[in-house]
Design an enzyme around this catalytic site. Structure first.
Site, PDB file in Angstrom:
ATOM      1  N   GLU A 179      18.786  52.698   9.240  1.00  0.00           N
ATOM      2  CA  GLU A 179      18.070  52.816  10.515  1.00  0.00           C
ATOM      3  C   GLU A 179      19.031  53.223  11.615  1.00  0.00           C
ATOM      4  OE1 GLU A 179      16.058  49.378  12.004  1.00  0.00           O
ATOM      5  OE2 GLU A 179      15.194  48.872  10.074  1.00  0.00           O
ATOM      6  N   TRP A 203      14.894  47.757  23.597  1.00  0.00           N
ATOM      7  CA  TRP A 203      15.243  46.327  23.642  1.00  0.00           C
ATOM      8  C   TRP A 203      16.515  45.996  24.416  1.00  0.00           C
ATOM      9  CZ3 TRP A 203      19.784  46.269  20.987  1.00  0.00           C
ATOM     10  CH2 TRP A 203      19.933  47.099  19.865  1.00  0.00           C
ATOM     11  N   ASN A 238      13.871  42.531   5.244  1.00  0.00           N
ATOM     12  CA  ASN A 238      14.378  43.418   6.295  1.00  0.00           C
ATOM     13  C   ASN A 238      15.337  42.646   7.182  1.00  0.00           C
ATOM     14  OD1 ASN A 238      14.002  46.145   7.605  1.00  0.00           O
ATOM     15  ND2 ASN A 238      13.666  44.819   9.385  1.00  0.00           N
ATOM     16  N   GLU A 239      16.515  43.181   7.367  1.00  0.00           N
ATOM     17  CA  GLU A 239      17.494  42.605   8.305  1.00  0.00           C
ATOM     18  C   GLU A 239      17.482  41.071   8.278  1.00  0.00           C
ATOM     19  OE1 GLU A 239      16.869  44.364  12.173  1.00  0.00           O
ATOM     20  OE2 GLU A 239      18.096  46.078  11.637  1.00  0.00           O
ATOM     21  N   ARG A 299       7.996  38.399  14.845  1.00  0.00           N
ATOM     22  CA  ARG A 299       8.243  38.645  13.427  1.00  0.00           C
ATOM     23  C   ARG A 299       9.356  37.712  12.957  1.00  0.00           C
ATOM     24  NH1 ARG A 299      11.327  44.602  13.551  1.00  0.00           N
ATOM     25  NH2 ARG A 299      12.976  43.960  14.945  1.00  0.00           N
ATOM     26  N   GLU A 324       7.126  47.877  20.204  1.00  0.00           N
ATOM     27  CA  GLU A 324       8.113  48.950  20.015  1.00  0.00           C
ATOM     28  C   GLU A 324       7.575  50.326  20.395  1.00  0.00           C
ATOM     29  OE1 GLU A 324       9.437  48.020  15.965  1.00  0.00           O
ATOM     30  OE2 GLU A 324      11.271  47.222  16.856  1.00  0.00           O
ATOM     31  N   LYS A 325       6.510  50.347  21.207  1.00  0.00           N
ATOM     32  CA  LYS A 325       5.917  51.663  21.494  1.00  0.00           C
ATOM     33  C   LYS A 325       6.834  52.558  22.324  1.00  0.00           C
ATOM     34  CE  LYS A 325       2.867  49.868  25.136  1.00  0.00           C
ATOM     35  NZ  LYS A 325       3.354  48.465  25.016  1.00  0.00           N
ATOM     36  N   PHE A 326       7.782  51.945  23.051  1.00  0.00           N
ATOM     37  CA  PHE A 326       8.720  52.786  23.804  1.00  0.00           C
ATOM     38  C   PHE A 326       9.980  53.132  23.006  1.00  0.00           C
ATOM     39  CE2 PHE A 326       6.250  51.169  27.417  1.00  0.00           C
ATOM     40  CZ  PHE A 326       6.014  52.373  28.073  1.00  0.00           C
ATOM     41  N   HIS A 327      10.079  52.613  21.789  1.00  0.00           N
ATOM     42  CA  HIS A 327      11.245  52.919  20.948  1.00  0.00           C
ATOM     43  C   HIS A 327      11.089  54.339  20.420  1.00  0.00           C
ATOM     44  CE1 HIS A 327      14.157  52.601  17.678  1.00  0.00           C
ATOM     45  NE2 HIS A 327      14.477  51.386  18.062  1.00  0.00           N
TER      46      HIS A 327
HETATM   47  C1  GAL Z   1      15.613  46.834  13.654  1.00  0.00           C
HETATM   48  C2  GAL Z   1      14.412  46.620  12.746  1.00  0.00           C
HETATM   49  C3  GAL Z   1      13.371  47.685  12.909  1.00  0.00           C
HETATM   50  C4  GAL Z   1      13.142  48.007  14.355  1.00  0.00           C
HETATM   51  C5  GAL Z   1      14.447  48.393  14.994  1.00  0.00           C
HETATM   52  C6  GAL Z   1      14.309  48.755  16.448  1.00  0.00           C
HETATM   53  O1  GAL Z   1      16.195  45.616  13.962  1.00  0.00           O
HETATM   54  O2  GAL Z   1      14.787  46.545  11.404  1.00  0.00           O
HETATM   55  O3  GAL Z   1      12.177  47.236  12.302  1.00  0.00           O
HETATM   56  O4  GAL Z   1      12.595  46.899  14.994  1.00  0.00           O
HETATM   57  O5  GAL Z   1      15.345  47.318  14.906  1.00  0.00           O
HETATM   58  O6  GAL Z   1      15.532  49.108  17.043  1.00  0.00           O
END
Ligand code: GAL
Length: 666
Positions: A305, A313, A148-149, A110, A353-356
């Protein structure tokens, strides 16, 4: 500012396009159960909204926004420009960003866009226009979420797009190539330009790039991202949309100067992912929260968030301990937030991100995470909102341009981590339960009685003037080491170091005395012991050679090459006092000095006598207390415990427990 049916925003990123529509009904039912008031939609939806250039598919987005609205849930609608769809790079590969080393970053992740690419900007503008025109009057839409960010993954782009835009930016800033040559000192190493067309981004070179070029490229990168945000904002406003506009920050993020961004936003919002394993991470989190509160004084901010539990990660992704997520959420509220949101609502079943973790975990509602999410939503639903956040009596100076200049190589000490030093002072103030504003030097003044400006190497003339006026007007300032060394262009001033503040500090600085870090595997002095009126401490990284020129030595070095020389000095100047520390003090030194300085400046802590592991913050007459320690903690405070309604003269908190206490009028 809060919307929906409750006073606090509560919710998270919601990615309904990852799920069949039948699931959406379960989602909104669960959202209601958790007291969710708002969700952020469409952050990464560009490829679903616009499957091909000139072709839009809003049907699914219409349906989910209507469904949310029918259930009383508001929408923070993203402009969806954060991740370009595959058709774009297929047709316009020139939108891709390039690293300093010349590597083109491929799609497949992304944020693969060059912010100064005219093609990216044109297509982003088309998308935002279409989204805003369609939803600007939808009653569910409570906020706009730009991109976003910004700069999360691509800290700077060195592509030909950036090259062209950098040249234009420089021409705009300097007017003539002569002025550019003067600013960058290009008589050094045969770097003299005769045309702006010769200038490049500081791509990887055989030796260190010109520091002026590096510093200006950081400024340019910030400005080019801000231009993207302002382009989107302009589209939203010229379409007549009136909802507040935000974009999510990332705490003290090096690539983007949020102090420059905040005035352009209606609401400051932040993303925070402290490491659950790190016992000190509630301190770095506190720094980020205070920064957000300080970026728009007197205005509540939003936690946009956080994770409900583990991430995906870090090398090892520990779960949050029971109660830890709620304690970190309470820390945001205490430090000025009027909303707690998560990434994300429902845990993804595919993708990286399935484990997030998410508010609604993959394992469902029979989980601790879900119970905590429901409990937090219920708590916020019942909590009154507080005054936005009291102005602090202490200013901690934190300045992005200084950070960027310090990040350049070829300094006496190249192992200095500016953020680490600033957060070290913040942690000492936090242990002393002192409320802090985090500001650039120009913003010191007003209610502030004490200002701490560590390692302010690059000092703009305006910043130096503000600090001087602050002291002369009665304030107490501490600065050093390695401060007031260069002007805003990263040039020395004639006459030596500390040219603007030397007179109020009552010292001169001759030599920096770089020390080898304690854990480095090389010879050299590693630390400098400091002895003085405030006790003993250990200094790191610098043991500067300073000379008294009116100041008194409050502490002296007691080891190594500087033994007997002043280490900490104090000087009366005008109605105030200016202190200088000639080394980076350890935690004990910072603690001792903070208590000295606070007493001298008449700074009141939020609460007195609380254990150091209790986080304390104030919003008007409400004090938030959170126990981040391992043992129960008791704090003497008189007032009403807002959550229980009980009158108290003290509160005892178990680990991760928190209380909001409305204080008795004094
Ligand atoms: C942020 C992001 C989110 C998600 C999140 C995961 O950096 O804006 O979309 O990826 O991290 O921790």
């Amino acid at each position: 500012m809060a919307g929906g049916t409750t006073m606090y925003y509560y919710g998270g990123d919601y990615n309904p396009e990852q799920w069949p529509e039948e699931i959406w009904h379960d989602d909104v039912a669960r959202m209601r159960e958790a007291n969710v008031t708002i969700v952020t939609l469409a952050v990464f939806s560009w490829s679903r909204i616009q499957p091909a250039e000139g072709e839009f598919d809003f049907g699914w987005l219409d349906r989910i926004i209507d469904l949310l609205h029918d259930n009383g849930i508001g929408v923070d609608l993203a402009t969806a420009t954060a991740s370009p769809p595959p058709w774009m790079h297929e047709k316009y590969p020139e939108i891709l960003p390039v690293t300093r080393e010349g590597v083109t970053l491929s799609p497949g992740g992304r944020q693969h866009y060059a912010p100064s690419s005219p093609v990216y900007r044109r297509l982003a503008a088309e998308l935002v226009t279409a989204v805003v025109e369609r939803y600007k009057d939808h009653p569910a839409v409570q906020m706009w979420h730009l991109n976003n960010e910004y700069a999360c993954h691509v800290h700077a782009d060195y592509s030909d797009n950036a090259r062209d835009a950098f040249r234009a930016w420089l021409e705009d800033r300097y007017g003539t190539v002569e002025a550019l040559n003067a600013a960058w000192g290009t008589n050094f190493w045969s770097q003299r330009y005769t045309s702006f067309d010769q200038v490049l981004p500081p791509r990887i070179a055989p030796a260190s790039s010109n520091p002026g070029q590096m510093l200006d490229f950081r400024r340019f990168t910030n400005d080019s991202l801000l231009e993207c945000a302002l382009m989107e904002k302009e589209i939203i406003r010229s379409a007549g949309a009136t909802q507040p506009i935000t974009t999510n920050f990332m705490g003290p993020w090096p690539a983007v100067d949020y102090a420059k961004w905040a005035p352009h936003l209606d609401v400051v919002s932040d993303d925070a992912y402290p490491d659950p394993n790190d016992p000190g991470s509630f301190r770095t989190a506190a720094f980020a929260r205070d920064l957000m509160r300080s970026l728009k004084p007197g205005t509540p901010w939003l936690l946009m968030e956080q994770s409900s539990n583990a991430l995906n990660w870090r090398p090892s992704n520990a779960p949050k301990a029971p109660g830890q997520m709620e304690a970190l959420s309470a820390q945001c509220v205490g430090r000025g937030a009027d909303g707690i949101l998560f990434f994300q609502w429902r845990q993804s079943k595919a993708g990286s991100e399935k484990f997030h973790s998410a508010m609604l975990p993959h394992a469902g509602t029979g989980t601790r995470t879900w119970r905590e999410i429901v409990r937090l939503g219920g708590m916020l639903d019942s909590l009154p909102t507080f005054e936005p956040g009291s102005p602090a009596q202490v200013a901690l100076v934190f300045d992005w341009e200084n950070w960027w200049a310090l990040d350049n190589p070829d300094h006496p000490q190249n192992r200095l981590d500016y953020l680490e030093v600033v957060t070290r002072w913040h942690a000492a103030l936090q242990r002393a339960h002192i409320q802090v504003d985090i500001v650039p030097p120009e913003k010191v003044g007003g209610e502030h009685r004490l200002a701490i400006a560590p390692v302010l190497y690059l000092m703009r003339d305006e910043g130096a003037a503000a600090l001087k006026a602050f002291v002369e007007g009665g304030g107490t300032l501490l600065t050093g080491p390695f401060s007031d060394i260069v002007d805003g262009q990263d040039h020395f001033l004639a006459g030596g170091f500390i040219q603007r503040l030397g007179a109020i500090l009552g010292i001169t600085l001759e030599d920096f005395g770089a020390l080898v870090p304690r854990d480095a595997d090389e010879p050299g002095e590693r630390e400098a012991r400091v002895e003085g009126a405030f006790g003993d401490a250990v200094g790191e990284l610098f043991a500067e050679e300073i000379w008294l020129d009116g100041a008194e030595a409050v502490a002296t070095f007691s080891s190594g090459r500087r033994t007997g020389n002043p280490a900490v000095t104090r000087h009366q100047a005008g109605a105030g006092t200016a202190w200088y520390a000639a080394t980076v003090l350890d935690d004990e030194g910072c603690d001792a000095l903070v208590s000295h300085l606070a007493a001298e400046a008449g700074v009141e802590p939020v609460v007195a006598g609380a254990p150091a592991t209790v986080d304390a913050s104030r919003r008007g007459d409400v004090v938030t207390l959170i126990n981040f320690g391992q043992d129960d903690a008791t704090v003497a405070i008189g007032g009403t415990d807002i959550l229980s309604g009980a009158e108290v003269d003290k509160v005892t908190l178990a680990p991760f427990e928190f209380a909001f206490v409305k204080e008795l009028a004094q």
